[in-house]
Enzyme design. Structure first.
Site, PDB file in Angstrom:
ATOM      1  N   GLY A  81       0.822  -1.197   0.000  1.00 27.15           N
ATOM      2  CA  GLY A  81       0.000   0.000   0.000  1.00 27.15           C
ATOM      3  C   GLY A  81       0.864   1.257   0.000  1.00 27.15           C
ATOM      4  O   GLY A  81       0.582   2.225  -0.708  1.00 27.15           O
ATOM      5  N   ARG A 130       7.291   1.989   0.783  1.00 27.89           N
ATOM      6  CA  ARG A 130       7.674   0.578   0.956  1.00 27.89           C
ATOM      7  C   ARG A 130       8.033  -0.029  -0.404  1.00 27.89           C
ATOM      8  O   ARG A 130       8.931  -0.864  -0.498  1.00 27.89           O
ATOM      9  CB  ARG A 130       6.552  -0.223   1.631  1.00 27.89           C
ATOM     10  CG  ARG A 130       7.026  -1.618   2.069  1.00 27.89           C
ATOM     11  CD  ARG A 130       5.906  -2.452   2.728  1.00 27.89           C
ATOM     12  NE  ARG A 130       5.214  -1.707   3.739  1.00 27.89           N
ATOM     13  CZ  ARG A 130       3.878  -1.643   3.840  1.00 27.89           C
ATOM     14  NH1 ARG A 130       3.117  -2.331   3.016  1.00 27.89           N
ATOM     15  NH2 ARG A 130       3.314  -0.927   4.767  1.00 27.89           N
ATOM     16  N   ARG A 154       1.363  10.727  -9.098  1.00 26.50           N
ATOM     17  CA  ARG A 154       0.780  10.884  -7.758  1.00 26.50           C
ATOM     18  C   ARG A 154       1.714  10.392  -6.651  1.00 26.50           C
ATOM     19  O   ARG A 154       1.265  10.036  -5.556  1.00 26.50           O
ATOM     20  CB  ARG A 154      -0.558  10.139  -7.637  1.00 26.50           C
ATOM     21  CG  ARG A 154      -1.646  10.739  -8.500  1.00 26.50           C
ATOM     22  CD  ARG A 154      -2.898   9.906  -8.479  1.00 26.50           C
ATOM     23  NE  ARG A 154      -3.911  10.555  -9.303  1.00 26.50           N
ATOM     24  CZ  ARG A 154      -5.043  11.078  -8.832  1.00 26.50           C
ATOM     25  NH1 ARG A 154      -5.314  11.033  -7.555  1.00 26.50           N
ATOM     26  NH2 ARG A 154      -5.897  11.651  -9.647  1.00 26.50           N
ATOM     27  N   ARG A 164       0.053  -8.865  -2.845  1.00 25.68           N
ATOM     28  CA  ARG A 164       0.048  -7.721  -1.951  1.00 25.68           C
ATOM     29  C   ARG A 164       0.959  -7.999  -0.759  1.00 25.68           C
ATOM     30  O   ARG A 164       0.929  -9.105  -0.183  1.00 25.68           O
ATOM     31  CB  ARG A 164      -1.386  -7.453  -1.484  1.00 25.68           C
ATOM     32  CG  ARG A 164      -1.493  -6.491  -0.345  1.00 25.68           C
ATOM     33  CD  ARG A 164      -2.875  -5.957  -0.124  1.00 25.68           C
ATOM     34  NE  ARG A 164      -3.039  -5.534   1.252  1.00 25.68           N
ATOM     35  CZ  ARG A 164      -2.412  -4.496   1.826  1.00 25.68           C
ATOM     36  NH1 ARG A 164      -1.568  -3.766   1.125  1.00 25.68           N
ATOM     37  NH2 ARG A 164      -2.613  -4.194   3.084  1.00 25.68           N
ATOM     38  N   SER A 169       0.584  -4.222   5.662  1.00 23.65           N
ATOM     39  CA  SER A 169       0.522  -4.281   7.124  1.00 23.65           C
ATOM     40  C   SER A 169      -0.925  -4.544   7.529  1.00 23.65           C
ATOM     41  O   SER A 169      -1.853  -4.337   6.745  1.00 23.65           O
ATOM     42  CB  SER A 169       1.049  -2.979   7.739  1.00 23.65           C
ATOM     43  OG  SER A 169       0.250  -1.889   7.351  1.00 23.65           O
ATOM     44  N   ASP A 229      -0.111  -3.731  13.994  1.00 25.34           N
ATOM     45  CA  ASP A 229      -0.870  -3.278  15.168  1.00 25.34           C
ATOM     46  C   ASP A 229      -1.581  -4.469  15.759  1.00 25.34           C
ATOM     47  O   ASP A 229      -1.964  -5.376  15.023  1.00 25.34           O
ATOM     48  CB  ASP A 229      -1.998  -2.301  14.791  1.00 25.34           C
ATOM     49  CG  ASP A 229      -1.534  -1.185  13.928  1.00 25.34           C
ATOM     50  OD1 ASP A 229      -1.546  -1.354  12.699  1.00 25.34           O
ATOM     51  OD2 ASP A 229      -1.152  -0.159  14.494  1.00 25.34           O
ATOM     52  N   ARG A 245       6.957   0.144   9.445  1.00 20.93           N
ATOM     53  CA  ARG A 245       5.982  -0.277   8.422  1.00 20.93           C
ATOM     54  C   ARG A 245       6.547  -0.076   7.024  1.00 20.93           C
ATOM     55  O   ARG A 245       6.220  -0.792   6.097  1.00 20.93           O
ATOM     56  CB  ARG A 245       4.698   0.539   8.546  1.00 20.93           C
ATOM     57  CG  ARG A 245       3.879   0.167   9.743  1.00 20.93           C
ATOM     58  CD  ARG A 245       2.836   1.230  10.026  1.00 20.93           C
ATOM     59  NE  ARG A 245       2.544   1.245  11.438  1.00 20.93           N
ATOM     60  CZ  ARG A 245       1.324   1.273  11.946  1.00 20.93           C
ATOM     61  NH1 ARG A 245       0.283   1.309  11.161  1.00 20.93           N
ATOM     62  NH2 ARG A 245       1.144   1.282  13.228  1.00 20.93           N
TER      63      ARG A 245
HETATM   64  O1  LIG Z   1       0.655  -1.144   4.890  1.00 20.77           O
HETATM   65  P1  LIG Z   1      -0.372  -1.147   3.791  1.00 20.77           P
HETATM   66  O2  LIG Z   1       0.012  -2.047   2.671  1.00 20.77           O
HETATM   67  O3  LIG Z   1      -0.729   0.248   3.310  1.00 20.77           O
HETATM   68  O4  LIG Z   1      -1.707  -1.804   4.413  1.00 20.77           O
HETATM   69  C1  LIG Z   1      -2.414  -1.348   5.572  1.00 20.77           C
HETATM   70  O5  LIG Z   1      -1.968  -0.098   6.056  1.00 20.77           O
HETATM   71  C2  LIG Z   1      -2.900   0.947   5.679  1.00 20.77           C
HETATM   72  C3  LIG Z   1      -3.505   1.531   6.928  1.00 20.77           C
HETATM   73  O6  LIG Z   1      -2.526   2.022   7.786  1.00 20.77           O
HETATM   74  C4  LIG Z   1      -3.940   0.270   4.790  1.00 20.77           C
HETATM   75  O7  LIG Z   1      -3.563   0.403   3.453  1.00 20.77           O
HETATM   76  C5  LIG Z   1      -3.881  -1.157   5.291  1.00 20.77           C
HETATM   77  O8  LIG Z   1      -4.379  -2.125   4.413  1.00 20.77           O
HETATM   78  O1  LIG Z   2      -5.836  -1.651   7.972  1.00 22.84           O
HETATM   79  C1  LIG Z   2      -5.158  -1.756   8.992  1.00 22.84           C
HETATM   80  C2  LIG Z   2      -3.748  -1.882   8.956  1.00 22.84           C
HETATM   81  C3  LIG Z   2      -3.056  -1.990  10.121  1.00 22.84           C
HETATM   82  N1  LIG Z   2      -3.738  -1.973  11.294  1.00 22.84           N
HETATM   83  C4  LIG Z   2      -5.072  -1.862  11.339  1.00 22.84           C
HETATM   84  O2  LIG Z   2      -5.654  -1.829  12.403  1.00 22.84           O
HETATM   85  N2  LIG Z   2      -5.753  -1.751  10.193  1.00 22.84           N
END
Ligand SMILES: O=P(O)(O)O[C@H]1O[C@H](CO)[C@@H](O)[C@H]1O
Ligand SMILES: O=c1cc[nH]c(=O)[nH]1
Length: 243
Positions: free
Chosen positions: A28, A32, A51, A95, A98, A213, A226
């Site tokens: 995402g 990263r 973007r 994918r 996180s 988390d 992250r």
């Molecule tokens: O670390 P990425 O790949 O962005 O994924 C997670 O982190 C983001 C939220 O903090 C959302 O995109 C969620 O899916």
């Molecule tokens: O989408 C997410 C990503 C990390 N932690 C969350 O709680 N939600």
């Protein structure tokens, strides 16, 4: 763009035909994507900065691989998945994200491969006129390969269902408890759209996640972690995507 070069990019990705490999990792976070390209790919070249959603192509163990940021949430991830498959011929998408752990059995920084993805998103309700609760699932071949790779590398990996949520901040934490009761391991925000779009356009997709988390304990990693330190997940994804 150099003078004389004809612009053939898709709407949101600034790559020319042939600049993106047929297999792509999808974090995402665009930074990263940059970290993965710089850390793991040889001869990595940036093909898109549109973007600031960076995309890179290089080689991993001699195989051409791309890594493309998708942004946060299913509307954004849908755009990149759709264009990668339909405008650039990508056939394999993994994918690398996180997530928040929902289950007591999952610990911070654990790695998860998502078999299937429940969602509160309305996107598939629109697709199926609200008549079908479509079940977005991983490609079985990729999932099986990722399990083999994790075992070979000695990386413990949970394999199970997850939730793809529209909102990061929820007013309904009680639903997370209910989902955990039904075996759902973690929450993130893109996998249901990725699995659905891959199925629709006959591509293969998998989601591999690192727990950033913990919804139950409140523990969390830093933004830098992250972006830059989820190496085990990336190594599993890379070994899987080149197979
Ligand atoms: O670390 P990425 O790949 O962005 O994924 C997670 O982190 C983001 C939220 O903090 C959302 O995109 C969620 O899916
Ligand atoms: O989408 C997410 C990503 C990390 N932690 C969350 O709680 N939600």
């Amino acid at each position: 763009m150099p003078p004389g070069r004809i612009e053939l990019m898709s709407t949101h990705i600034g790559a020319q035909p042939g600049e993106i490999a047929d297999r792509v990792l999808l974090p995402g976070d665009p930074l990263r994507a940059k970290w993965i390209a710089e850390t793991y790919l040889e001869d990595a070249k940036c093909y898109s900065t549109v973007r600031n959603m960076f995309g890179f192509t290089g080689t991993y163990r001699g195989v051409r691989v791309s890594v493309q940021g998708t942004g946060m949430g299913m509307p954004s991830a849908s755009i990149y998945s759709h264009e990668l498959i339909n405008d650039y011929g990508v056939n394999t998408l993994i994918r690398v994200g996180s997530c928040g752990a929902l289950s007591e059995s999952i610990k911070l920084r654990d790695v998860i491969a998502a078999i299937g993805s429940s969602t509160d998103s309305n996107m598939n309700r629109m697709r199926f006129d609200g008549l079908i609760d479509y079940a977005p699932v991983a490609d079985f071949g990729l999932l099986r390969k990722s399990v083999d790779v994790a075992e070979a590398r000695g990386i413990p990996m949970h394999v199970g269902p997850i939730l793809a949520a529209d909102a990061f901040y929820t007013d309904r934490p009680d639903l997370y408890d209910t989902l955990a009761d039904y075996g759902v391991l973690a929450v993130e925000m893109e996998s249901a759209a990725l699995y659905t779009i891959a199925a629709r356009f006959k591509a293969r997709a998998l989601t591999v996640l690192t727990v950033s988390d913990h919804i139950k304990t409140g523990e969390r990693t830093t933004a830098q972690e992250r972006e830059q330190t989820f190496g085990q997940m990336v190594e599993i994804a890379l070994d899987t995507v080149i197979a």
